[in-house]
Scaffold this motif. Structure first.
Motif, PDB file in Angstrom:
ATOM      1  N   ASP A   1      77.882  40.774  29.125  1.00 43.82           N
ATOM      2  CA  ASP A   1      78.339  40.890  30.514  1.00 43.82           C
ATOM      3  C   ASP A   1      79.079  42.200  30.773  1.00 43.82           C
ATOM      4  OD1 ASP A   1      77.202  38.549  31.364  1.00 43.82           O
ATOM      5  OD2 ASP A   1      79.013  37.351  31.102  1.00 43.82           O
ATOM      6  N   VAL A   2      79.682  42.779  29.749  1.00 42.00           N
ATOM      7  CA  VAL A   2      80.356  44.065  29.918  1.00 42.00           C
ATOM      8  C   VAL A   2      79.321  45.136  30.240  1.00 42.00           C
ATOM      9  CG1 VAL A   2      81.744  45.850  28.782  1.00 42.00           C
ATOM     10  CG2 VAL A   2      82.292  43.423  28.443  1.00 42.00           C
ATOM     11  N   TYR A   3      78.210  45.142  29.516  1.00 41.72           N
ATOM     12  CA  TYR A   3      77.136  46.095  29.797  1.00 41.72           C
ATOM     13  C   TYR A   3      76.547  45.857  31.186  1.00 41.72           C
ATOM     14  CZ  TYR A   3      77.330  47.013  24.776  1.00 41.72           C
ATOM     15  OH  TYR A   3      77.743  47.333  23.511  1.00 41.72           O
ATOM     16  N   ASN A   4      76.418  44.581  31.575  1.00 46.43           N
ATOM     17  CA  ASN A   4      75.909  44.253  32.912  1.00 46.43           C
ATOM     18  C   ASN A   4      76.828  44.823  33.991  1.00 46.43           C
ATOM     19  OD1 ASN A   4      73.815  42.853  31.712  1.00 46.43           O
ATOM     20  ND2 ASN A   4      74.785  40.857  31.952  1.00 46.43           N
ATOM     21  N   ALA A   5      78.132  44.716  33.794  1.00 50.29           N
ATOM     22  CA  ALA A   5      79.091  45.250  34.766  1.00 50.29           C
ATOM     23  C   ALA A   5      79.000  46.770  34.845  1.00 50.29           C
ATOM     24  CB  ALA A   5      80.510  44.827  34.393  1.00 50.29           C
ATOM     25  N   ILE A   6      78.886  47.431  33.703  1.00 51.85           N
ATOM     26  CA  ILE A   6      78.759  48.890  33.690  1.00 51.85           C
ATOM     27  C   ILE A   6      77.492  49.308  34.424  1.00 51.85           C
ATOM     28  CG2 ILE A   6      78.318  50.894  32.200  1.00 51.85           C
ATOM     29  CD1 ILE A   6      80.317  49.622  30.204  1.00 51.85           C
ATOM     30  N   GLN A   7      76.377  48.632  34.161  1.00 51.04           N
ATOM     31  CA  GLN A   7      75.128  48.977  34.827  1.00 51.04           C
ATOM     32  C   GLN A   7      75.209  48.738  36.333  1.00 51.04           C
ATOM     33  OE1 GLN A   7      72.391  50.698  33.754  1.00 51.04           O
ATOM     34  NE2 GLN A   7      73.908  51.011  32.155  1.00 51.04           N
ATOM     35  N   ALA A   8      75.896  47.682  36.748  1.00 51.27           N
ATOM     36  CA  ALA A   8      76.051  47.411  38.183  1.00 51.27           C
ATOM     37  C   ALA A   8      76.799  48.557  38.858  1.00 51.27           C
ATOM     38  CB  ALA A   8      76.793  46.090  38.393  1.00 51.27           C
TER      39      ALA A   8
END
Length: 132
Positions: free
Chosen positions: A112-119
């Motif tokens: 989810d950390v990577y998902n937040a960065i990509q968002a």
């Protein structure tokens, strides 16, 4: 060594870039760096930290840092700058939590950390920022 102070705007800056040597500098923003390809060396203060794909580095505001790339292969990273003004009255308190070891290894990071960065990286320039 030539040290520069980079003035940051009062907005979140997010970009995917090819990593390159960046000379020592500091700015009034939290910098988050996520290596997406290759490797990157991040120098914080007097120490140099090696980063691999998936590792995330955090450099708190007003801390001298620089980047180096030693690999022959292309290195890329997501770079996010969050102005210290976003912390409001908690700026000084948060600054006291600057980590002694600024790199978190990929195996310790939840997806989810990577998902937040990509968002954040994929947001349109005129789109209101999530953190606001």
């Amino acid at each position: 060594m030539h040290l520069t102070f980079k003035e940051t705007k009062e907005e979140v800056y997010a970009a995917q870039r090819v990593s390159k040597h960046i000379s020592p500098h500091l700015h009034n923003a939290l910098e988050i760096v996520c290596v997406t390809e290759g490797t990157l060396e991040i120098g914080v203060g007097q120490e140099l930290y090696h980063m691999e794909k998936g590792d995330i580095g955090f450099v708190f505001s007003d801390i001298i840092h620089h980047y180096q790339v030693f690999s022959e292969k292309t290195s890329r990273a997501d770079y996010i700058l969050v102005p210290s003004s976003f912390a409001g009255v908690f700026k000084d308190k948060i600054q006291g939590y600057a980590p002694k070891y600024p790199v978190i290894r990929a195996k310790q990071i939840e997806p989810d950390v990577y998902n937040a960065i990509q968002a954040i990286i994929q947001m349109e320039e005129k789109e209101p920022m999530i953190v606001q």
